[in-house]
Design a protein around this motif. Structure first.
Motif, PDB file in Angstrom:
ATOM      1  N   THR A  34      35.362  32.362  49.255  1.00 13.94           N
ATOM      2  CA  THR A  34      33.877  32.927  49.781  1.00 13.94           C
ATOM      3  C   THR A  34      34.448  34.507  49.578  1.00 13.94           C
ATOM      4  OG1 THR A  34      34.974  33.134  51.988  1.00 13.94           O
ATOM      5  CG2 THR A  34      33.215  31.306  51.191  1.00 13.94           C
ATOM      6  N   LYS A  35      33.447  35.062  49.491  1.00 12.12           N
ATOM      7  CA  LYS A  35      33.543  36.728  49.478  1.00 12.12           C
ATOM      8  C   LYS A  35      34.136  37.476  50.685  1.00 12.12           C
ATOM      9  CE  LYS A  35      30.603  40.786  48.792  1.00 12.12           C
ATOM     10  NZ  LYS A  35      29.227  41.161  48.885  1.00 12.12           N
ATOM     11  N   ASP A  44      28.858  40.393  44.273  1.00 11.34           N
ATOM     12  CA  ASP A  44      27.415  39.721  44.355  1.00 11.34           C
ATOM     13  C   ASP A  44      27.027  39.556  43.054  1.00 11.34           C
ATOM     14  OD1 ASP A  44      27.788  39.056  47.016  1.00 11.34           O
ATOM     15  OD2 ASP A  44      26.273  40.492  47.421  1.00 11.34           O
ATOM     16  N   LYS A  47      28.123  35.978  41.894  1.00  8.51           N
ATOM     17  CA  LYS A  47      27.784  35.041  42.822  1.00  8.51           C
ATOM     18  C   LYS A  47      27.233  33.829  42.249  1.00  8.51           C
ATOM     19  CE  LYS A  47      25.991  34.131  47.442  1.00  8.51           C
ATOM     20  NZ  LYS A  47      25.312  34.710  48.562  1.00  8.51           N
ATOM     21  N   ILE A  50      29.769  31.793  40.464  1.00  7.86           N
ATOM     22  CA  ILE A  50      30.847  30.788  41.567  1.00  7.86           C
ATOM     23  C   ILE A  50      30.651  29.269  41.169  1.00  7.86           C
ATOM     24  CG2 ILE A  50      31.717  30.662  43.667  1.00  7.86           C
ATOM     25  CD1 ILE A  50      32.511  33.516  42.257  1.00  7.86           C
ATOM     26  N   TYR A  78      36.561  32.831  43.946  1.00  9.91           N
ATOM     27  CA  TYR A  78      36.921  34.278  44.763  1.00  9.91           C
ATOM     28  C   TYR A  78      38.794  34.137  44.675  1.00  9.91           C
ATOM     29  CZ  TYR A  78      32.221  34.990  45.685  1.00  9.91           C
ATOM     30  OH  TYR A  78      30.626  35.277  45.895  1.00  9.91           O
TER      31      TYR A  78
END
Length: 192
Positions: A34-35, A44, A47, A50, A78
């Motif tokens: 996760t960010k 983002d 995003k 991902i 990530y």
């Protein structure tokens, strides 16, 4: 001499520090990580990419025709405790590659460092760029054409949605009026 309770407190502190250093990394529960909330908001930009996609990769033949598409998977996740993004391709032809993607708050640019199994190198090739107002992610690296003309290798992610994306690698002259696509990839997000 340390008491059992002081050893427990020390153990809990070490465990807390270790968890804080890796809480945004990929895990069995979240295989793409996760960010990190402290990461630049520009993470983002990637995003929607991902996760895992099934793709068709097409490259130019020496005679400038397009070769038959090669099946590949393209995984984005990530890394660096949610502060950067790594991607990895696994191709049916055995030629694999990947990139490390970092956004610099100082230059306000993406820096993308590319590596490939077919061409190990002491110095990684690097592109830089940004997300455009129309939603494309465009990256450049200075590169001469085979005839010696100055220009750029331009890499573009486009048609980005939650269901997939497209990518094209092109050589462009300095004014970007001469454009020669050399590689294109179309990806569909895998249902997971």
């Amino acid at each position: 001499m340390k008491t059992p309770s002081s050893l427990l407190v020390l153990f809990l502190l070490v465990a807390a520090v270790a968890t804080a250093q890796s809480e945004y990394e990929p895990t069995e529960i979240d295989p793409y990580g996760t960010k990190n909330p402290k990461a630049p908001k520009q993470l983002d930009d990637f995003k929607p990419l991902i996760g895992m996609c099934d793709c068709d990769s097409e490259r130019r033949n020496p005679d400038r025709t397009w070769a038959k598409a090669v099946k590949m998977t393209w995984k984005f996740k990530y890394i660096m405790n949610g502060m950067a993004i790594q991607d990895e391709t696994l191709k049916a032809d055995g030629k694999h590659s990947g990139s490390i993607r970092q956004f610099s708050k100082d230059s306000l640019k993406w820096y993308v460092h590319y590596y490939a199994s077919a061409s190990p190198t002491a110095t990684l090739a690097a592109w830089e760029g940004n997300k455009t107002d129309d939603g494309r992610i465009v990256l450049y690296k200075p590169q001469k054409a085979p005839n010696g003309t100055d220009g750029f290798s331009r890499l573009t992610f486009y048609d980005i949605t939650d269901k997939g994306y497209k990518w094209v690698g092109e050589w462009v002259d300095k004014t970007e009026t001469v454009v020669f696509p050399f590689w294109k990839i179309a990806c569909v997000k895998r249902e997971e």
